[in-house]
Design an enzyme around this catalytic site. Structure first.
Site, PDB file in Angstrom:
ATOM      1  N   ASN A   1     -26.251  -6.298 -10.597  1.00  0.00           N
ATOM      2  CA  ASN A   1     -25.277  -5.279 -11.192  1.00  0.00           C
ATOM      3  C   ASN A   1     -24.688  -4.627  -9.802  1.00  0.00           C
ATOM      4  OD1 ASN A   1     -23.914  -3.271 -12.379  1.00  0.00           O
ATOM      5  ND2 ASN A   1     -25.676  -1.919 -12.899  1.00  0.00           N
TER       6      ASN A   1
ATOM      7  N   CYS B   1     -28.221  -0.222 -15.764  1.00  0.00           N
ATOM      8  CA  CYS B   1     -29.457  -1.270 -15.772  1.00  0.00           C
ATOM      9  C   CYS B   1     -30.728  -0.707 -15.709  1.00  0.00           C
ATOM     10  CB  CYS B   1     -29.074  -2.126 -14.527  1.00  0.00           C
ATOM     11  SG  CYS B   1     -29.001  -1.534 -12.885  1.00  0.00           S
ATOM     12  N   HIS B   2     -30.947   0.653 -15.263  1.00  0.00           N
ATOM     13  CA  HIS B   2     -32.235   0.949 -15.119  1.00  0.00           C
ATOM     14  C   HIS B   2     -32.865   1.326 -16.542  1.00  0.00           C
ATOM     15  CE1 HIS B   2     -29.356   4.361 -15.269  1.00  0.00           C
ATOM     16  NE2 HIS B   2     -30.330   5.054 -16.067  1.00  0.00           N
TER      17      HIS B   2
ATOM     18  N   TYR C   1     -35.540  -6.281 -22.122  1.00  0.00           N
ATOM     19  CA  TYR C   1     -34.842  -7.495 -21.471  1.00  0.00           C
ATOM     20  C   TYR C   1     -34.714  -8.500 -22.767  1.00  0.00           C
ATOM     21  CZ  TYR C   1     -35.511  -5.923 -16.650  1.00  0.00           C
ATOM     22  OH  TYR C   1     -35.525  -5.150 -15.652  1.00  0.00           O
TER      23      TYR C   1
ATOM     24  N   GLU D   1     -33.127  11.411 -17.237  1.00  0.00           N
ATOM     25  CA  GLU D   1     -32.374  11.202 -18.550  1.00  0.00           C
ATOM     26  C   GLU D   1     -33.001  11.687 -19.803  1.00  0.00           C
ATOM     27  OE1 GLU D   1     -29.401   7.683 -16.892  1.00  0.00           O
ATOM     28  OE2 GLU D   1     -30.778   7.228 -18.670  1.00  0.00           O
TER      29      GLU D   1
END
Length: 200
Positions: free
Chosen positions: A146, A154-155, A123, A181
């Site tokens: 979001n 945003c994850h 962040y 991912e």
């Protein structure tokens, strides 16, 4: 939740349409608006377990949609299906109206969009990249609101310690998306340094 984030130009009373998609995490919703098929635009993507779309933010009547949705929505749904099947998907920003978000949030979302698949960013580092060093909390608030998760990933934004932090669908979902991912975790559930990015 989105009341302070989206500028809506259409008059109250327009129709919002919703379609649910099955995923291995539960049902996901795509919500869009507009009476004219040529002008329909996505309003929000709601993850399984996340709060529903705030209709006070986007006034209108919410209807479950049956049949074939407009082309842009179909393409977005296909991208989402492929994503949950583990494919590498390059989401397109032109399928979500990010321009309706307020300036600061738009900057945060645009920078978040650039975080590569398989990596994460703290962040605080994201705050630096949008020109507000030290504003990690404000960045986190912008991401918590979001409207377009997955398209705007945003994850992929986590705490500097490697802890995943908060997420609309819950921290377990955030970890599951990151694992999908290729992000790896240590025994305490923290993101391993090899998949953390200091910059982009």
């Amino acid at each position: 939740m989105m009341k302070k984030l989206l500028h809506t130009k259409s008059a109250p009373g327009r129709t919002l349409f919703r379609r649910r998609m099955a995923t291995f995490m539960g049902p996901l919703e795509v919500v869009w608006a507009g009476e004219d098929r040529a002008a329909w635009s996505v309003v929000a993507i709601t993850l399984p377990g996340a709060p529903p779309v705030a209709l006070s933010a986007v006034p209108g009547k919410l209807l479950d949609f049956t049949g074939d949705p407009p082309g842009p929505v179909q393409k977005l749904e296909e991208d989402l299906r492929r994503y949950f099947e583990g494919e590498r998907v390059d989401f397109a920003l032109d399928r979500v109206p990010i321009s309706r978000c307020r300036p600061f949030q738009r900057r945060v979302l645009m920078e978040t969009f650039r975080i590569p698949r398989g990596t994460t960013l703290a962040y605080g580092k994201l705050a630096e990249r949008v020109g507000v060093p030290g504003a990690a909390r404000a960045v986190g608030t912008a991401l918590a609101r979001n409207p377009f998760p997955l398209v705007i990933p945003c994850h992929r934004v986590i705490r500097s310690s490697g802890d995943v932090g908060r997420f609309g669908g819950g921290s377990d979902m955030k970890r599951a998306l990151l694992r999908l991912e290729g992000v790896s975790f240590d025994a305490k559930g923290r993101v391993r340094p090899i998949t953390r990015s200091a910059g982009l």
